[in-house]
Design an enzyme around this catalytic site. Structure first.
Site, mmCIF file in Angstrom:
data_model
loop_
_atom_site.group_PDB
_atom_site.id
_atom_site.type_symbol
_atom_site.label_atom_id
_atom_site.label_comp_id
_atom_site.label_asym_id
_atom_site.label_seq_id
_atom_site.Cartn_x
_atom_site.Cartn_y
_atom_site.Cartn_z
ATOM 1 N N SER A 123 0.822 -1.202 0.000
ATOM 2 C CA SER A 123 0.000 0.000 0.000
ATOM 3 C C SER A 123 0.863 1.262 0.000
ATOM 4 O O SER A 123 1.835 1.354 0.753
ATOM 5 C CB SER A 123 -0.908 -0.001 1.229
ATOM 6 O OG SER A 123 -1.725 1.143 1.205
ATOM 7 N N CYS A 173 -3.324 5.322 11.502
ATOM 8 C CA CYS A 173 -3.809 6.696 11.297
ATOM 9 C C CYS A 173 -4.182 7.267 12.656
ATOM 10 O O CYS A 173 -4.587 6.532 13.544
ATOM 11 C CB CYS A 173 -5.088 6.747 10.473
ATOM 12 S SG CYS A 173 -5.137 5.723 9.057
#
Lengths: 326, 304
Positions: A39, A148
Site C-alpha cells: 500500500s 492513522c
C-alpha cells in the site's frame, strides 16, 4: 580410502522452477502466487502496469483510500536514508468515490486481484468505507490501515492501542462480506506487537499485514531543521527489514493459525523467502518499487527460483518453516 | 509514449563546464523521447543503499546510433548518487527508465520563442530548440547561472538562436544579475509569442511572472525532488490550478514536469493552500467558556 557421499541435510535436490506450486491463501482469498504490491507504493496499479502486467502478481494492494479527497501534507515529503527512505505523504488521494468509479473497476478489468487498503480518522469512517466497498464489489481483500491518528482520541494512532485497533477491525469486519478477508496492518512502533495482533484477531481480523513503517526523523544539517515538512515520517526499505521480520516471527509463533501478509524492506526473492520462512503466507513489495518499478514481478521470479533451488514443490511448505527445529 | 525500463550501457561521460553529461545506449527510451521529458536512473549498483532513482532531463537523443538509440543527460555532482554516476565507466550497465513526464507543447504555426535556462536547466531547452526550428520558429535564448563555469550550452545557444543573452550572478560573463533580469526587454524587442523555461524554482517563478505581465504564454519544466518518477509515490507534488479553476496537489513526474507557468502557485509551494482540493479543514474556533466569555462571544457575533 573410502568413498564418501555428502548429503547436505535440509537441501534436497533442486526442482525445476516451472513446477513449483506458488499458490497461496490469505484467509479465504486464493492467490496464484504470494507476491503483492504494498500500500502506498503502487498507486492503484495503473502506473506499474506500464512495466509489468499487474494481473500476473498475487495482487495489487492499493494506496489507502479515505472517504473524501485529500491533499496530504506539504512538501518536503521524502528523505532518502541509508537503505531506506522517510516519507510523510499524509494519505493524499482522490477519495472513495473516484476510487470506486475509476480505479477499482480498472483493476478488475485487468484481471488483477485488488486488495483495497482503507484509512480513516474514526471507527465510523472505517465502517463507512467498508460498506461502500462491499456495495461496489470487486475487492478480493480489505487491508485496514490502522496507522492513522484517531481524531476522537487526541490523534492517538489506532495501531498503538489494542482497544482502538479492535474497534476499527470489528467495524470493518461487520461491514464486509464473509468471503472477503479483512487484514489489519500493524505498526511496528508498539511495545508488544503480539498483544495488538491478538486484539485485532479477537475482533474478527482474518489476518495481519506486517508491518507498516517505523516513525523517524531526518534533520538537514544546513538549515538545522527537520527535512520533512511534517517533521516525522515513516521509515521504509531494507533498513527496517529485520524489525518487520521479527514482528512476523513473533506473531506467527504466538498465533501460527493466523495468516500473515509480510512486508518491510523486501528487495529480492531471498528477502521474500525470509518472510515466508518466518511465517508470512504472502508478501508485499513496497519501497523497492520506487527503486525498480518491475520489482514485484522480479521478486516473484526470484522467489520461485529460490524455492526450486531448495527443492520445494510448494511455496506453502516454506511458510513458517524457520520455526521448526533443525 | 509509454516509458520503458531497460538495462542501458554507458557509452560516454564528458565534462561540460561544471557539469557532467552521460550518454547511455537505451533502446526504447531514445526512440520515443520528446523535448521536456526526463529519465530516471538507479545509482550505486545492484546492492546500493541509495533507493531513490535520480531524475534527469533528457538533453540529446540519437534515435539510431551505431549501438542503437542513445540518450544523453546532464548532471551536477551534488551528493553520493551523482558522485557515483560521475565515476561510471564506458560499457558499464545502468538501469534507466524513460521517457517520463509530459513534454513541452509546441506551437502549431511558426512563432518567436524565448528559451530561458538557469544553470544546467538549459539542457532540455536544446532538443526543444531543435524541434522548434524544424517548425520554422525563431529562437531567442536567455541563459544564466551563478558563475561562468555553471552556464550550460552558451556556445550552442549562440549558434542556433537569433539572439543570446547571458547573465551570471557574479558578473564573470554577460550581465551581472539573474537570468530573469534581461527577460522583459528580450520579450519586448523580439515580440515573443511564447516563453519556455527550465531551472530552479525561484527562477521559474520570476520568469512566469514576467511572461504573465507581458501577456505571453509560458511553459516551464520544474525540477522537483522525486522518489519514484513514475507517479506512485506522491513525493513531488506542487499546487497547480487546473482547467476547472481548482487547485490540486499534482505530481510533477506525471502531470509535469512541464506546466503552464501561470497555473503554478509558486508562492504556495511547500504548503497545502487552504482552497486546494482535499485541503485539511481548518480547526474549529475554540468556543469560549464561562459566563464572561459567553457574553464576549455574543458581543463579538453582534458586531460581525
Amino acid at each position: 580410502m573410502s568413498t564418501t557421499l555428502t548429503v547436505r541435510v535440509g537441501t534436497p535436490a533442486a526442482t525445476p522452477a516451472s513446477t513449483v506450486d506458488m499458490s497461496t491463501t490469505l484467509g479465504r482469498f486464493e492467490l496464484p502466487n504470494p507476491v503483492l504490491t504494498a500500500s502506498g507504493c503502487a498507486g492503484a496499479g495503473r502506473e506499474l502496469n506500464q512495466f509489468f502486467d499487474v494481473a500476473q502478481i498475487g495482487g495489487v494492494v492499493t494506496k489507502s483510500i479515505m472517504l473524501r479527497p485529500r491533499s496530504g501534507r506539504p512538501t518536503a515529503r521524502m528523505a532518502e536514508t541509508p537503505s531506506g527512505m522517510l516519507n510523510s505523504i499524509g494519505l493524499q488521494g482522490p477519495g472513495i468515490d473516484v476510487f470506486l468509479e475509476k480505479d477499482l473497476p480498472w483493476l478488475v478489468e485487468q484481471g488483477a486481484r485488488a486488495v483495497v487498503s482503507i484509512a480513516g480518522g474514526s471507527v465510523e469512517e472505517f465502517g463507512k468505507l467498508a460498506t461502500r466497498i462491499r456495495d461496489a464489489g470487486g475487492a478480493s481483500m480489505i487491508e485496514v490501515n490502522i496507522s492513522c491518528p484517531n481524531v476522537e482520541d487526541r490523534g492517538q494512532v489506532f495501531a498503538c492501542d489494542p482497544r482502538a485497533a479492535a474497534n476499527v477491525v470489528q467495524a470493518v469486519r461487520r461491514a464486509t462480506r464473509a468471503e472477503v478477508p479483512v487484514f489489519a496492518k500493524l505498526s511496528p512502533d508498539v511495545t508488544d506487537i503480539v498483544a495488538i495482533a491478538r486484539s485485532c484477531v479477537d475482533a474478527g481480523a482474518d489476518g495481519l499485514s506486517m508491518t507498516n513503517t517505523l516513525l523517524g526523523i531526518v534533520i538537514d544539517t544546513d538549515t538545522m531543521r527537520p527535512v520533512l515538512a511534517g517533521v516525522t515520517g515513516g521509515l521504509s526499505g531494507p533498513a527496517i527489514r529485520p524489525v518487520a521480520l521479527r514482528c512476523v516471527w513473533q506473531v506467527h509463533q504466538a498465533m501460527p493459525e493466523v495468516p500473515i501478509l509480510g512486508m518491510g524492506g523486501i528487495r529480492t526473492g531471498l528477502d521474500a523467502l525470509q518472510f515466508a520462512l518466518a511465517g508470512a503466507s504472502a508478501v508485499s513489495v513496497g519501497t523497492e518499487t520506487f527503486h525498480d518499478p518491475s520489482a514485484p514481478m522480479r521478486v516473484l521470479r526470484e522467489l520461485t527460483k529460490a524455492l526450486a533451488d531448495r527443492g520445494f514443490e510448494r511455496f506453502s511448505d516454506a511458510v513458517g518453516l524457520a520455526h521448526q527445529p533443525r | 509514449m509509454t516509458p520503458v525500463q531497460v538495462t542501458g550501457e554507458v557509452l560516454s561521460l564528458r565534462r561540460i563546464g561544471a557539469y557532467n553529461a552521460m550518454t547511455v545506449v537505451a533502446p526504447g527510451v531514445a526512440e520515443s523521447a520528446k523535448p521536456g521529458q526526463f529519465v530516471t536512473v538507479a545509482v550505486g549498483g545492484p546492492d546500493t543503499s541509495m533507493l531513490m532513482r535520480r531524475p534527469f532531463s533528457i538533453y540529446q537523443v540519437r534515435e539510431r546510433g551505431v549501438y542503437g538509440g542513445t540518450v544523453e543527460f546532464v548532471f551536477s555532482v551534488e551528493g553520493r548518487g551523482t558522485r557515483w554516476l560521475a565515476h561510471m565507466q564506458p560499457h558499464e550497465p545502468i538501469d534507466i527508465v524513460g521517457p517520463l513526464g509530459k513534454p513541452f507543447a509546441l506551437p502549431r504555426e511558426p512563432a518567436t520563442c524565448v528559451l530561458v535556462g538557469g544553470g544546467y536547466g538549459s539542457a532540455p531547452l536544446f532538443p526543444l530548440a531543435d524541434a522548434l526550428r524544424e517548425r520554422g520558429c525563431r529562437i531567442d535564448f536567455v541563459i544564466g547561472a551563478a558563475t561562468e563555469e555553471r552556464l550550460f550550452g552558451a556556445l550552442d545557444a549562440k549558434r542556433i538562436s537569433a539572439t543570446l543573452s547571458v547573465t551570471t550572478d557574479d558578473g564573470s560573463v554577460g550581465l551581472r544579475g539573474r537570468v530573469s533580469d534581461p527577460l522583459p526587454e528580450v520579450l519586448a524587442t523580439t515580440k515573443a509569442d511564447v516563453v519556455y523555461a527550465c531551472g530552479p524554482m525561484p527562477m521559474l517563478r520570476a520568469v512566469s511572472r514576467i511572461a504573465e505581465e507581458a501577456g505571453i504564454p509560458c511553459q516551464i519544466a520544474v525540477e522537483e525532488m522525486m522518489a519514484c518518477g513514475v507517479g506512485v509515490c506522491m513525493t513531488c507534488v506542487l499546487p497547480v490550478v487546473g482547467d476547472d479553476g481548482e487547485t490540486r496537489m499534482v505530481r510533477s513526474c506525471v502531470d509535469g514536469p512541464v506546466f503552464h507557468g501561470e497555473r503554478v502557485r509558486f508562492d504556495d509551494i511547500g504548503t497545502i493552500p487552504a482552497d486546494a482540493v482535499g485541503a485539511p479543514e481548518p480547526p474549529p474556533e475554540p468556543k469560549p467558556v464561562g459566563k464572561r466569555a459567553a457574553k464576549a462571544q455574543q458581543v463579538a457575533e453582534a458586531v460581525r
